[in-house]
Motif scaffolding. Sequence first.
Motif, mmCIF file in Angstrom:
data_model
loop_
_atom_site.group_PDB
_atom_site.id
_atom_site.type_symbol
_atom_site.label_atom_id
_atom_site.label_comp_id
_atom_site.label_asym_id
_atom_site.label_seq_id
_atom_site.Cartn_x
_atom_site.Cartn_y
_atom_site.Cartn_z
ATOM 1 N N GLN A 101 0.831 -1.214 0.000
ATOM 2 C CA GLN A 101 0.000 0.000 0.000
ATOM 3 C C GLN A 101 0.868 1.267 0.000
ATOM 4 N N MET A 102 1.811 1.298 -0.922
ATOM 5 C CA MET A 102 2.745 2.424 -1.020
ATOM 6 C C MET A 102 2.012 3.717 -1.338
ATOM 7 N N PRO A 103 2.262 4.786 -0.568
ATOM 8 C CA PRO A 103 1.677 6.086 -0.928
ATOM 9 C C PRO A 103 2.396 6.704 -2.129
ATOM 10 N N ALA A 104 1.946 7.860 -2.545
ATOM 11 C CA ALA A 104 2.448 8.470 -3.778
ATOM 12 C C ALA A 104 3.786 9.177 -3.602
ATOM 13 N N ARG A 105 4.285 9.246 -2.377
ATOM 14 C CA ARG A 105 5.565 9.916 -2.111
ATOM 15 C C ARG A 105 6.443 8.977 -1.292
ATOM 16 N N VAL A 106 7.689 8.797 -1.740
ATOM 17 C CA VAL A 106 8.596 7.839 -1.104
ATOM 18 C C VAL A 106 9.953 8.501 -0.889
ATOM 19 N N LEU A 107 10.401 8.525 0.364
ATOM 20 C CA LEU A 107 11.723 9.036 0.707
ATOM 21 C C LEU A 107 12.555 7.883 1.240
ATOM 22 N N VAL A 108 13.789 7.783 0.766
ATOM 23 C CA VAL A 108 14.666 6.679 1.164
ATOM 24 C C VAL A 108 15.830 7.226 1.982
ATOM 25 N N GLY A 135 5.595 2.230 -10.793
ATOM 26 C CA GLY A 135 4.596 1.185 -10.997
ATOM 27 C C GLY A 135 3.709 0.965 -9.784
ATOM 28 N N LEU A 136 4.220 1.309 -8.600
ATOM 29 C CA LEU A 136 3.433 1.214 -7.369
ATOM 30 C C LEU A 136 2.622 2.475 -7.102
#
Length: 207
Positions: A101-108, A135-136
């Motif tokens: 359920q990945m949100p639209a913003r991802v910080l690593v 893709g997610l």
Amino acid sequence: MKRIWDISPPVSAQSPIFPGDEPFSLKWTARLSADCPVNLSAITMSPHVGAHADAPLHYADGAASSAEVDLDAYLGRCRVIHAIDCGPLIQVEHLRHAASQMPARVLVRCCQKAAMHWDPDFSAFAPETVEWLAGLGAKLIGLDTPSVDPASSKTLSSHQQLLRLDLRVLENLVLDEVAEGDYELIALPLKLTGACASPVRAILREL
């Protein structure tokens, strides 16, 4: 009140920059005195100093400048994923544990501690990881190093993936004190006409 994490580094003449980039510099154009009611300063710097949002114009002629990007990607639910000491490239395998359920913003978060000096051996995104995140449903990706591509890259393959997939990006964040999990991201670029990037004051707020 909801807790806030400031994920922007301080900007100063000591801020690490890519070799050849314009460092931060500040001068005073007016000072408080009997004849002047205010202090006034002027700054010069690359828009890539400190926490910043690359505009598509940075890696494609004729693409959108910082003044033209849609702001939606820079504001909203965000997931912080740890891939600390992952090596030169962030691979899909480093992020898969947090993919549900990945949100639209991802910080690593790649660093044990954000760098305070220039070091070309930083972690960057593998191009296939950028594609996987898109893709997610990702609209924006970010990290706590200077670039989504290695310092030595001449092809900027991950930047070109951003262009192809219409993703926004944040670089040079400070995620030292941020646990894995979901937050609200607020990191709006300035409306800089014709600029290839913009500084941001990036924060995370608890949901």
